[in-house]
Design a protein around this motif. Structure first.
Motif, PDB file in Angstrom:
ATOM      1  N   THR A  59      -8.704   4.738 -44.975  1.00 53.82           N
ATOM      2  CA  THR A  59      -8.095   6.192 -45.038  1.00 53.82           C
ATOM      3  C   THR A  59      -8.950   6.793 -43.671  1.00 53.82           C
ATOM      4  O   THR A  59     -10.021   6.488 -43.641  1.00 53.82           O
ATOM      5  N   LEU A  60      -8.139   7.739 -43.185  1.00 55.41           N
ATOM      6  CA  LEU A  60      -8.599   8.405 -42.044  1.00 55.41           C
ATOM      7  C   LEU A  60      -8.453   9.808 -42.144  1.00 55.41           C
ATOM      8  O   LEU A  60      -7.261  10.149 -42.551  1.00 55.41           O
ATOM      9  N   TYR A  61      -9.369  10.570 -41.819  1.00 55.87           N
ATOM     10  CA  TYR A  61      -9.126  12.044 -41.685  1.00 55.87           C
ATOM     11  C   TYR A  61      -8.800  12.219 -40.474  1.00 55.87           C
ATOM     12  O   TYR A  61      -9.557  11.846 -39.292  1.00 55.87           O
ATOM     13  N   ILE A  62      -7.959  13.084 -40.183  1.00 55.21           N
ATOM     14  CA  ILE A  62      -7.587  13.633 -38.702  1.00 55.21           C
ATOM     15  C   ILE A  62      -7.415  15.156 -38.529  1.00 55.21           C
ATOM     16  O   ILE A  62      -7.061  15.746 -39.571  1.00 55.21           O
ATOM     17  N   GLY A  63      -8.451  15.438 -37.549  1.00 53.48           N
ATOM     18  CA  GLY A  63      -8.669  16.994 -37.415  1.00 53.48           C
ATOM     19  C   GLY A  63      -8.166  17.423 -35.943  1.00 53.48           C
ATOM     20  O   GLY A  63      -7.862  16.449 -35.010  1.00 53.48           O
ATOM     21  N   ASN A  64      -8.337  18.787 -36.057  1.00 52.78           N
ATOM     22  CA  ASN A  64      -7.903  19.465 -34.763  1.00 52.78           C
ATOM     23  C   ASN A  64      -6.292  19.258 -34.590  1.00 52.78           C
ATOM     24  O   ASN A  64      -6.019  19.415 -33.348  1.00 52.78           O
ATOM     25  N   LEU A  65      -5.497  19.245 -35.381  1.00 54.63           N
ATOM     26  CA  LEU A  65      -4.140  19.363 -35.310  1.00 54.63           C
ATOM     27  C   LEU A  65      -3.612  20.680 -35.017  1.00 54.63           C
ATOM     28  O   LEU A  65      -4.173  21.546 -35.497  1.00 54.63           O
ATOM     29  N   SER A  66      -2.554  20.837 -34.410  1.00 54.86           N
ATOM     30  CA  SER A  66      -1.820  22.177 -34.429  1.00 54.86           C
ATOM     31  C   SER A  66      -1.270  22.217 -35.742  1.00 54.86           C
ATOM     32  O   SER A  66      -0.691  21.375 -36.453  1.00 54.86           O
ATOM     33  N   PHE A  67      -0.931  23.623 -35.899  1.00 57.87           N
ATOM     34  CA  PHE A  67      -0.336  23.747 -37.237  1.00 57.87           C
ATOM     35  C   PHE A  67       1.166  23.473 -37.270  1.00 57.87           C
ATOM     36  O   PHE A  67       1.765  23.457 -38.204  1.00 57.87           O
ATOM     37  N   TYR A  68       1.733  23.216 -36.095  1.00 62.20           N
ATOM     38  CA  TYR A  68       3.208  22.961 -35.760  1.00 62.20           C
ATOM     39  C   TYR A  68       3.488  21.568 -35.869  1.00 62.20           C
ATOM     40  O   TYR A  68       4.517  21.129 -35.771  1.00 62.20           O
ATOM     41  N   LYS A  70     -10.621   3.326 -32.518  1.00 67.85           N
ATOM     42  CA  LYS A  70     -10.702   3.109 -31.129  1.00 67.85           C
ATOM     43  C   LYS A  70      -9.806   3.773 -30.176  1.00 67.85           C
ATOM     44  O   LYS A  70     -10.094   4.183 -29.096  1.00 67.85           O
ATOM     45  N   TYR A  71      -8.483   3.414 -30.772  1.00 67.50           N
ATOM     46  CA  TYR A  71      -7.504   3.701 -29.632  1.00 67.50           C
ATOM     47  C   TYR A  71      -6.822   5.052 -29.787  1.00 67.50           C
ATOM     48  O   TYR A  71      -5.982   5.558 -28.768  1.00 67.50           O
ATOM     49  N   VAL A  72      -6.598   5.724 -31.078  1.00 67.81           N
ATOM     50  CA  VAL A  72      -6.200   7.134 -31.005  1.00 67.81           C
ATOM     51  C   VAL A  72      -7.034   8.166 -31.108  1.00 67.81           C
ATOM     52  O   VAL A  72      -6.636   9.361 -30.658  1.00 67.81           O
ATOM     53  N   SER A  73      -8.080   8.129 -31.727  1.00 67.42           N
ATOM     54  CA  SER A  73      -9.181   9.495 -31.590  1.00 67.42           C
ATOM     55  C   SER A  73      -9.460   9.717 -30.230  1.00 67.42           C
ATOM     56  O   SER A  73      -9.870   8.607 -29.512  1.00 67.42           O
ATOM     57  N   GLY A  74      -9.413  10.774 -29.936  1.00 65.76           N
ATOM     58  CA  GLY A  74      -9.728  11.440 -28.486  1.00 65.76           C
ATOM     59  C   GLY A  74      -8.249  11.525 -27.666  1.00 65.76           C
ATOM     60  O   GLY A  74      -8.636  11.901 -26.615  1.00 65.76           O
ATOM     61  N   THR A  75      -7.329  11.115 -28.373  1.00 63.13           N
ATOM     62  CA  THR A  75      -6.137  11.292 -27.443  1.00 63.13           C
ATOM     63  C   THR A  75      -5.322  12.446 -27.651  1.00 63.13           C
ATOM     64  O   THR A  75      -5.838  13.174 -28.535  1.00 63.13           O
ATOM     65  N   LYS A  76      -4.382  12.902 -27.055  1.00 59.45           N
ATOM     66  CA  LYS A  76      -3.650  14.094 -27.257  1.00 59.45           C
ATOM     67  C   LYS A  76      -2.408  13.812 -28.214  1.00 59.45           C
ATOM     68  O   LYS A  76      -1.562  12.997 -27.989  1.00 59.45           O
ATOM     69  N   LEU A  77      -2.148  14.802 -28.923  1.00 56.31           N
ATOM     70  CA  LEU A  77      -1.115  15.045 -29.838  1.00 56.31           C
ATOM     71  C   LEU A  77      -0.537  16.796 -29.738  1.00 56.31           C
ATOM     72  O   LEU A  77      -1.439  17.247 -30.291  1.00 56.31           O
ATOM     73  N   ASP A  78       0.631  17.084 -29.441  1.00 54.87           N
ATOM     74  CA  ASP A  78       0.946  18.421 -29.131  1.00 54.87           C
ATOM     75  C   ASP A  78      -0.024  19.193 -28.312  1.00 54.87           C
ATOM     76  O   ASP A  78      -0.292  20.433 -28.675  1.00 54.87           O
ATOM     77  N   GLU A  79      -0.336  18.341 -27.211  1.00 50.65           N
ATOM     78  CA  GLU A  79      -1.360  18.953 -26.132  1.00 50.65           C
ATOM     79  C   GLU A  79      -2.808  19.404 -26.785  1.00 50.65           C
ATOM     80  O   GLU A  79      -3.478  20.135 -26.313  1.00 50.65           O
ATOM     81  N   ARG A  80      -2.979  18.711 -28.030  1.00 48.82           N
ATOM     82  CA  ARG A  80      -4.291  18.807 -28.355  1.00 48.82           C
ATOM     83  C   ARG A  80      -5.279  17.553 -28.465  1.00 48.82           C
ATOM     84  O   ARG A  80      -4.629  16.553 -28.952  1.00 48.82           O
ATOM     85  N   ILE A  81      -6.393  17.532 -28.372  1.00 45.63           N
ATOM     86  CA  ILE A  81      -7.388  16.394 -28.600  1.00 45.63           C
ATOM     87  C   ILE A  81      -7.610  16.588 -30.043  1.00 45.63           C
ATOM     88  O   ILE A  81      -8.642  17.104 -30.603  1.00 45.63           O
ATOM     89  N   ILE A  82      -7.106  15.125 -30.532  1.00 43.78           N
ATOM     90  CA  ILE A  82      -7.425  15.132 -31.921  1.00 43.78           C
ATOM     91  C   ILE A  82      -8.490  14.047 -32.236  1.00 43.78           C
ATOM     92  O   ILE A  82      -8.741  13.398 -31.275  1.00 43.78           O
ATOM     93  N   ARG A  83      -9.128  14.188 -33.331  1.00 42.18           N
ATOM     94  CA  ARG A  83     -10.378  13.643 -33.672  1.00 42.18           C
ATOM     95  C   ARG A  83      -9.840  12.549 -35.037  1.00 42.18           C
ATOM     96  O   ARG A  83      -9.427  13.083 -35.943  1.00 42.18           O
ATOM     97  N   CYS A  84     -10.338  11.486 -35.083  1.00 40.32           N
ATOM     98  CA  CYS A  84     -10.295  10.446 -36.253  1.00 40.32           C
ATOM     99  C   CYS A  84     -11.451   9.836 -36.882  1.00 40.32           C
ATOM    100  O   CYS A  84     -12.536  10.261 -36.001  1.00 40.32           O
ATOM    101  N   ASP A  85     -11.489  10.085 -38.138  1.00 42.41           N
ATOM    102  CA  ASP A  85     -12.809   9.560 -38.779  1.00 42.41           C
ATOM    103  C   ASP A  85     -12.489   8.732 -39.940  1.00 42.41           C
ATOM    104  O   ASP A  85     -11.638   9.182 -40.782  1.00 42.41           O
TER     105      ASP A  85
END
Length: 229
Positions: free
Chosen positions: A35-44, A99-114
């Protein structure tokens, strides 16, 4: 060289404040977690967008893939509030996403995975006082992707506007106020004596003629009385 560069698939030191397990037990759970926690997502950001991005690290050929996505919701409004959980079928897929998704942009926001120790029912809801995440409760900056101003700043602004409206209402209803912008005053003034002269009417002319005739008859009577004497 391995000691110089920090591995990208290592979990952070974050520990869920409501978790009942100690640090050692948590590390054991994380070493097997899917399981991954994904943070800093846009509300949209939608669940479909998240699935499309994180499926790039899935391996359906090896029996893997995305098991489910749990969207984080505002506790009061039940609307997305900027985080989610992604569950894979294998631990290797979760590490690949770190490794490959955390720190990338989604909806113009840098998301973090843990890595997360495991999703439990109820964790999909925000823990902030206003129903969203705690980070949005005290945020002082304006973030259009996360509802604008922070919840605390929005409450202060709402209180300020209410005070202004109450102060304005007190001024309108206080002594010496002119109701309706002075309309009542104009009405009162219009109902009193008007300084303009009223035009003559035929009735007025008739009254004047009768008064003159009566005056002439009075003088004639006086003359006749004088002649008799």
């Amino acid at each position: 060289m391995a000691h110089v560069v920090t591995p990208l698939d290592q979990p952070s030191n974050y520990k869920d404040s409501q978790s009942r397990v100690d640090r050692q037990r948590q590390n054991e759970l994380l070493s097997k977690s899917t399981t991954l926690y994904i943070g800093n997502l846009s509300f949209y950001t939608t669940e479909e967008q998240i699935y499309e991005l994180f499926s790039k690290c899935a391996n359906p050929e090896d029996g893997g893939g995305i098991k489910r996505i749990i969207m984080g919701l505002d506790r009061n409004t039940r609307t997305p509030c900027g985080f989610c959980f992604v569950e894979y079928y294998t631990h290797a897929e979760a590490l690949a996403s770190m490794k490959y998704v955390s720190g990338t942009k989604l909806d113009e926001r840098i998301i973090r995975c843990d890595l997360d120790s495991g999703y439990k029912e109820g964790r999909q809801f925000g823990r902030g006082k206003s129903g969203g995440q705690v980070r949005d409760e005290h945020r002082q900056d304006y973030d259009p992707g996360r509802g604008g101003w922070g919840a605390q700043a929005q409450r202060l602004e709402a209180e300020r506007r209410r005070e202004v409206e109450e102060r304005y209402a007190d001024v309108q209803d206080g002594p010496g106020a002119v109701a309706g912008g002075g309309g009542d005053w104009r009405e009162v003034e219009g109902s009193g004596h008007d300084g303009r002269k009223r035009g003559r009417s035929p009735d007025d002319e008739g009254d004047n003629t009768r008064t003159l005739n009566q005056g002439h008859r009075t003088r004639l009577d006086e003359d006749m009385e004088a002649e008799r004497m």
